[in-house]
Design an enzyme around this catalytic site. Structure first.
Site, PDB file in Angstrom:
ATOM      1  N   HIS A  61       0.470  -1.363  -0.365  1.00  0.00           N
ATOM      2  CA  HIS A  61       0.091   0.159  -0.516  1.00  0.00           C
ATOM      3  C   HIS A  61       1.290   1.262  -0.317  1.00  0.00           C
ATOM      4  O   HIS A  61       1.954   0.891   0.801  1.00  0.00           O
ATOM      5  CB  HIS A  61      -0.406   0.023   1.757  1.00  0.00           C
ATOM      6  N   ASP A 103       3.857  -3.607   8.017  1.00  0.00           N
ATOM      7  CA  ASP A 103       2.513  -3.643   7.437  1.00  0.00           C
ATOM      8  C   ASP A 103       1.083  -4.589   7.352  1.00  0.00           C
ATOM      9  O   ASP A 103       0.723  -5.108   6.783  1.00  0.00           O
ATOM     10  CB  ASP A 103       1.555  -2.596   6.248  1.00  0.00           C
ATOM     11  N   LYS A 110      -9.977  -0.843  10.684  1.00  0.00           N
ATOM     12  CA  LYS A 110      -9.989  -2.404   9.858  1.00  0.00           C
ATOM     13  C   LYS A 110      -9.706  -3.243  10.979  1.00  0.00           C
ATOM     14  O   LYS A 110      -9.870  -4.993  10.140  1.00  0.00           O
ATOM     15  CB  LYS A 110      -8.678  -2.440   9.207  1.00  0.00           C
ATOM     16  N   CYS A 166      -4.660   2.829  -3.672  1.00  0.00           N
ATOM     17  CA  CYS A 166      -3.025   2.926  -3.123  1.00  0.00           C
ATOM     18  C   CYS A 166      -2.475   1.883  -3.303  1.00  0.00           C
ATOM     19  O   CYS A 166      -2.000   2.296  -2.590  1.00  0.00           O
ATOM     20  CB  CYS A 166      -3.586   3.452  -1.718  1.00  0.00           C
TER      21      CYS A 166
HETATM   22  N1  PMP Z   1      -1.734  -0.746   4.315  1.00  0.00           N
HETATM   23  C1  PMP Z   1      -2.498  -1.565   3.508  1.00  0.00           C
HETATM   24  C2  PMP Z   1      -2.360  -2.844   3.479  1.00  0.00           C
HETATM   25  C3  PMP Z   1      -4.267  -0.833   3.891  1.00  0.00           C
HETATM   26  O1  PMP Z   1      -5.257  -2.277   3.853  1.00  0.00           O
HETATM   27  C4  PMP Z   1      -4.334   0.012   4.578  1.00  0.00           C
HETATM   28  C5  PMP Z   1      -5.949   0.750   3.919  1.00  0.00           C
HETATM   29  N2  PMP Z   1      -6.223   0.507   2.855  1.00  0.00           N
HETATM   30  C6  PMP Z   1      -3.627   0.734   4.986  1.00  0.00           C
HETATM   31  C7  PMP Z   1      -2.611   0.765   5.214  1.00  0.00           C
HETATM   32  C8  PMP Z   1      -3.768   2.608   5.450  1.00  0.00           C
HETATM   33  O2  PMP Z   1      -4.591   2.307   6.245  1.00  0.00           O
HETATM   34  P1  PMP Z   1      -5.443   3.842   7.727  1.00  0.00           P
HETATM   35  O3  PMP Z   1      -5.126   4.202   6.064  1.00  0.00           O
HETATM   36  O4  PMP Z   1      -5.702   3.191   8.327  1.00  0.00           O
HETATM   37  O5  PMP Z   1      -3.719   4.478   7.257  1.00  0.00           O
END
Ligand code: PMP
Length: 403
Positions: free
Chosen positions: A118, A195, A221, A360
């Site tokens: 991400h 992550d 999440k 993203c």
């Molecule tokens: N890493 C991964 C694999 C994610 O799926 C996400 C959220 N889409 C994030 C990081 C970022 O998380 P947050 O928006 O809660 O900071």
């Protein structure tokens, strides 16, 4: 798993509030169970002071609730509270890690990053290029698995300061063998930062078993609220990292010409922390631990298999990634001749909520040879009806777009 569906589902108020909607975007944000909503509601009504700041009953209560929430998050990961830094979300946790560690890195140092990541586990490391730090990419196979030759190549020398790797892809649902990668990184003296934003909502995480130095996750999440996340770090690593944000609540002594931060992890928690979100998150995590992981995994496997079958029944749909039980929690796909945004918009009109775009994960989409995709993802409350709403809605979208 009919019993599982119904008994879990009725504990989530959103199901009634959004009746008739198929929520297939839990990878973006999960919904909260009633017990977590109530915990925040009750705490706010009871009256709270500022944690670690008020020497009066309301301050003491706030401190006790905050410390207890941190203990719950620590337990969830098989860690202790002094391993946990509360942040705003995964993104802030990863920025904290990169900025703080990066202060002692310089020209010639390397961070290894995978193409599954991400943006939140790419950009903070890329920003260290101002210090001369180089990013080395680990590519993927067409199935979305890490390319073993690239792993060996990226982790080839002791210039590598850190390996940044996802526990579970938010696009393909694949899970790199993090434990093996951590061991490889360790063998060349590199740190590891996992992550776990997606993984934490779908698998039991034991940081000691994984052996990583750092790991990030988000409340929203893992069935908690937005506004809170955490960075786990071993005591060894956290005690050597300089503060990222500075100000109130993180400092032992302040002098005219400088300051001495706290020794422990509170050194990273400048400013009033997210107390209500911490209370809600802790309640959500505690509620989850009563559900055996094996039941959750069986339920999710059934749903992902159904999702794959449903998608395969539609002409013109291409599934990204392995398309089998190596995918957890979500499936991404493209539809011939249609932009994912158009599909996402039309599905929304049919009451089916999916994510559309690059999620993203630009470098991953580039590696897969597509600019964007549609993603359907599941949570604890998802049932077969939600999944079965998807295929008819895609067919309807296809016919609208063909007109
Ligand atoms: N890493 C991964 C694999 C994610 O799926 C996400 C959220 N889409 C994030 C990081 C970022 O998380 P947050 O928006 O809660 O900071």
């Amino acid at each position: 798993s009919m019993a599982f569906d119904a008994s879990i589902r009725r504990l989530f108020p959103f199901v009634h509030a959004k009746e008739g909607i198929a929520y297939l975007d839990s990878a973006a944000s999960t919904q909260m169970p009633e017990t977590a909503i109530d915990a925040m509601h009750h705490a706010a009504r009871a009256g709270l002071g500022n944690p670690h700041r008020g020497i009066h009953p309301l301050g003491d209560e706030a401190t006790a609730l905050y410390d207890s929430a941190k203990k719950t998050v620590a337990d969830f990961l098989n860690a202790t509270p002094d391993n946990i830094v509360f942040t705003k979300n995964t993104t802030e946790a990863l920025n904290l890690a990169a900025r703080s560690l990066g202060e002692s890195w310089s020209e010639g140092d390397v961070v290894a990053v995978t193409r599954l990541e991400h943006h939140s586990n790419i950009l903070p490391w890329q920003q260290l290029s101002t210090r001369g730090v180089e990013v080395r990419w680990i590519g993927i196979t067409p199935d979305g698995l890490l390319d073993e030759k690239d792993v060996a190549n990226a982790l080839r020398d002791e210039r590598v300061k850190l390996l940044a790797v996802t526990g579970q892809s938010n696009v393909l649902g694949v899970r790199p063998d993090v434990k093996m990668l951590v061991a490889k990184a360790k063998s060349i003296g590199a740190l590891t930062c996992v992550d776990a934003a997606q993984l934490a909502g779908h698998a039991h995480i034991d940081v000691k078993d994984i052996g990583c130095d750092l790991l990030a996750l988000s409340g929203h999440k893992t069935y908690g609220p937005t506004g809170i996340g955490a960075l786990y770090g071993t005591k060894e690593i956290l005690s050597t990292m300089p503060p990222f944000l500075t100000g109130g609540g993180m400092v032992r002594e302040v002098h005219d010409d400088g300051f001495i931060p706290f020794e422990d992890a509170t050194r990273f928690e400048a400013g009033t922390p997210p107390l209500l979100p911490a209370i809600g998150w802790a309640a959500a995590l505690q509620w989850q631990t009563a559900i055996p992981w094996s039941d959750r995994e069986a339920h999710e496997r059934e749903l992902v298999n159904l999702l794959l079958d449903e998608l395969r029944s539609i002409d013109g749909v291409t599934i990204l990634g392995p398309g089998d039980d190596r995918a957890y929690g979500c499936v991404s796909f493209t539809v011939d001749g249609a932009h994912p945004h158009d599909i996402g918009h039309l599905l929304g009109e049919s009451g089916v909520c999916v994510r559309a775009g690059h999620h993203c994960a630009g470098p991953l989409h580039a590696a897969l040879g597509v600019t964007a995709s549609v993603r359907a993802s599941i949570g604890l409350y998802t049932d077969a009806n939600d999944i079965r709403a998807l295929a008819p809605a895609i067919r309807k979208a296809q016919s609208v777009l063909r007109r």
